[in-house]
Design a protein around this motif. Sequence first.
Motif, PDB file in Angstrom:
ATOM      1  N   GLU A  73     -27.255  18.599 -15.304  1.00 22.50           N
ATOM      2  CA  GLU A  73     -27.011  19.520 -14.192  1.00 22.50           C
ATOM      3  C   GLU A  73     -25.929  18.911 -13.323  1.00 22.50           C
ATOM      4  N   GLY A  74     -24.802  19.578 -13.232  1.00 23.70           N
ATOM      5  CA  GLY A  74     -23.725  19.096 -12.385  1.00 23.70           C
ATOM      6  C   GLY A  74     -22.880  18.031 -13.061  1.00 23.70           C
ATOM      7  N   CYS A  75     -22.222  17.242 -12.235  1.00 22.91           N
ATOM      8  CA  CYS A  75     -21.322  16.199 -12.729  1.00 22.91           C
ATOM      9  C   CYS A  75     -21.434  14.955 -11.857  1.00 22.91           C
ATOM     10  N   LEU A  76     -21.037  13.862 -12.424  1.00 19.54           N
ATOM     11  CA  LEU A  76     -20.861  12.612 -11.706  1.00 19.54           C
ATOM     12  C   LEU A  76     -19.352  12.444 -11.549  1.00 19.54           C
ATOM     13  N   VAL A  77     -18.885  12.108 -10.341  1.00 17.84           N
ATOM     14  CA  VAL A  77     -17.456  11.915 -10.126  1.00 17.84           C
ATOM     15  C   VAL A  77     -17.175  10.431  -9.985  1.00 17.84           C
ATOM     16  N   LYS A  78     -16.254   9.961 -10.805  1.00 15.68           N
ATOM     17  CA  LYS A  78     -15.862   8.554 -10.795  1.00 15.68           C
ATOM     18  C   LYS A  78     -14.441   8.469 -10.236  1.00 15.68           C
ATOM     19  N   TRP A  79     -14.253   7.646  -9.198  1.00 18.94           N
ATOM     20  CA  TRP A  79     -12.940   7.439  -8.594  1.00 18.94           C
ATOM     21  C   TRP A  79     -12.415   6.066  -8.987  1.00 18.94           C
ATOM     22  N   ILE A  80     -11.138   6.012  -9.309  1.00 19.07           N
ATOM     23  CA  ILE A  80     -10.457   4.751  -9.583  1.00 19.07           C
ATOM     24  C   ILE A  80      -9.257   4.682  -8.651  1.00 19.07           C
ATOM     25  N   LEU A  81      -9.199   3.649  -7.810  1.00 16.63           N
ATOM     26  CA  LEU A  81      -8.070   3.432  -6.907  1.00 16.63           C
ATOM     27  C   LEU A  81      -7.266   2.256  -7.431  1.00 16.63           C
ATOM     28  N   GLU A  82      -5.982   2.491  -7.673  1.00 14.76           N
ATOM     29  CA  GLU A  82      -5.083   1.440  -8.136  1.00 14.76           C
ATOM     30  C   GLU A  82      -3.979   1.273  -7.102  1.00 14.76           C
ATOM     31  N   TYR A  83      -3.765   0.039  -6.676  1.00 14.03           N
ATOM     32  CA  TYR A  83      -2.739  -0.211  -5.674  1.00 14.03           C
ATOM     33  C   TYR A  83      -2.236  -1.643  -5.795  1.00 14.03           C
ATOM     34  N   GLU A  84      -1.048  -1.843  -5.260  1.00 17.14           N
ATOM     35  CA  GLU A  84      -0.468  -3.178  -5.191  1.00 17.14           C
ATOM     36  C   GLU A  84       0.021  -3.393  -3.762  1.00 17.14           C
ATOM     37  N   LYS A  85      -0.531  -4.410  -3.111  1.00 14.90           N
ATOM     38  CA  LYS A  85      -0.162  -4.699  -1.727  1.00 14.90           C
ATOM     39  C   LYS A  85       1.194  -5.399  -1.678  1.00 14.90           C
ATOM     40  N   ARG A  86       1.919  -5.169  -0.593  1.00 11.90           N
ATOM     41  CA  ARG A  86       3.225  -5.807  -0.417  1.00 11.90           C
ATOM     42  C   ARG A  86       3.079  -7.293  -0.096  1.00 11.90           C
ATOM     43  N   SER A  87       1.924  -7.678   0.478  1.00  7.31           N
ATOM     44  CA  SER A  87       1.647  -9.097   0.729  1.00  7.31           C
ATOM     45  C   SER A  87       0.140  -9.308   0.738  1.00  7.31           C
ATOM     46  N   GLN A  88      -0.282 -10.538   0.547  1.00  5.20           N
ATOM     47  CA  GLN A  88      -1.712 -10.867   0.524  1.00  5.20           C
ATOM     48  C   GLN A  88      -2.366 -10.716   1.900  1.00  5.20           C
ATOM     49  N   ASN A  89      -1.559 -10.694   2.965  1.00  2.99           N
ATOM     50  CA  ASN A  89      -2.089 -10.581   4.334  1.00  2.99           C
ATOM     51  C   ASN A  89      -2.519  -9.156   4.682  1.00  2.99           C
ATOM     52  N   ILE A  90      -2.170  -8.199   3.863  1.00  2.00           N
ATOM     53  CA  ILE A  90      -2.495  -6.799   4.117  1.00  2.00           C
ATOM     54  C   ILE A  90      -3.915  -6.519   3.627  1.00  2.00           C
ATOM     55  N   PRO A  91      -4.741  -5.871   4.469  1.00  2.00           N
ATOM     56  CA  PRO A  91      -6.122  -5.574   4.026  1.00  2.00           C
ATOM     57  C   PRO A  91      -6.139  -4.515   2.928  1.00  2.00           C
ATOM     58  N   ASP A  92      -7.221  -4.523   2.138  1.00  2.00           N
ATOM     59  CA  ASP A  92      -7.392  -3.507   1.105  1.00  2.00           C
ATOM     60  C   ASP A  92      -7.525  -2.132   1.772  1.00  2.00           C
ATOM     61  N   PRO A  93      -7.014  -1.073   1.145  1.00  4.75           N
ATOM     62  CA  PRO A  93      -7.061   0.273   1.743  1.00  4.75           C
ATOM     63  C   PRO A  93      -8.426   0.948   1.561  1.00  4.75           C
ATOM     64  N   VAL A  94      -9.456   0.378   2.162  1.00  2.00           N
ATOM     65  CA  VAL A  94     -10.828   0.869   1.962  1.00  2.00           C
ATOM     66  C   VAL A  94     -11.075   2.221   2.620  1.00  2.00           C
ATOM     67  N   ASP A  95     -10.272   2.609   3.597  1.00  2.00           N
ATOM     68  CA  ASP A  95     -10.469   3.911   4.246  1.00  2.00           C
ATOM     69  C   ASP A  95     -10.322   5.057   3.257  1.00  2.00           C
ATOM     70  N   TYR A  96      -9.609   4.840   2.164  1.00  5.70           N
ATOM     71  CA  TYR A  96      -9.415   5.895   1.184  1.00  5.70           C
ATOM     72  C   TYR A  96     -10.685   6.199   0.401  1.00  5.70           C
ATOM     73  N   ARG A  97     -11.653   5.296   0.432  1.00  4.44           N
ATOM     74  CA  ARG A  97     -12.948   5.604  -0.188  1.00  4.44           C
ATOM     75  C   ARG A  97     -13.625   6.743   0.563  1.00  4.44           C
ATOM     76  N   GLU A  98     -13.534   6.717   1.891  1.00  8.31           N
ATOM     77  CA  GLU A  98     -14.107   7.790   2.701  1.00  8.31           C
ATOM     78  C   GLU A  98     -13.402   9.117   2.416  1.00  8.31           C
ATOM     79  N   LEU A  99     -12.081   9.075   2.256  1.00  6.87           N
ATOM     80  CA  LEU A  99     -11.328  10.281   1.922  1.00  6.87           C
ATOM     81  C   LEU A  99     -11.771  10.832   0.565  1.00  6.87           C
ATOM     82  N   ALA A 100     -11.963   9.957  -0.413  1.00  5.33           N
ATOM     83  CA  ALA A 100     -12.409  10.384  -1.743  1.00  5.33           C
ATOM     84  C   ALA A 100     -13.782  11.056  -1.650  1.00  5.33           C
TER      85      ALA A 100
END
Length: 72
Positions: free
Chosen positions: A29-56
């Motif tokens: 019944e219904g579906c399971l939705v799987k999200w995959i986020l792929e990104y490359e930061k410009r520097s290691q000092n930049i935090p991971d873009p976790v806010d996009y999980r809320e958008l997903a």
Amino acid sequence: MITFKIMDGEIMKALKNFKATAQAIPKEEGCLVKWILEYEKRSQNIPDPVDYRELATKICRDMDGHLAANFN
């Protein structure tokens, strides 16, 4: 399956690339939705873009509401 590729905007000041893929996996019944986020930061000092999980999550809820209203 749908893939979003961000090519411009504020987030791209921090990231070299960003791609989000959503895959709907059918269940009994219904579906399971799987999200995959792929990104490359410009520097290691930049935090991971976790806010996009809320958008997903919001996108999934909106799609669920739309599908339930139009196909039930």
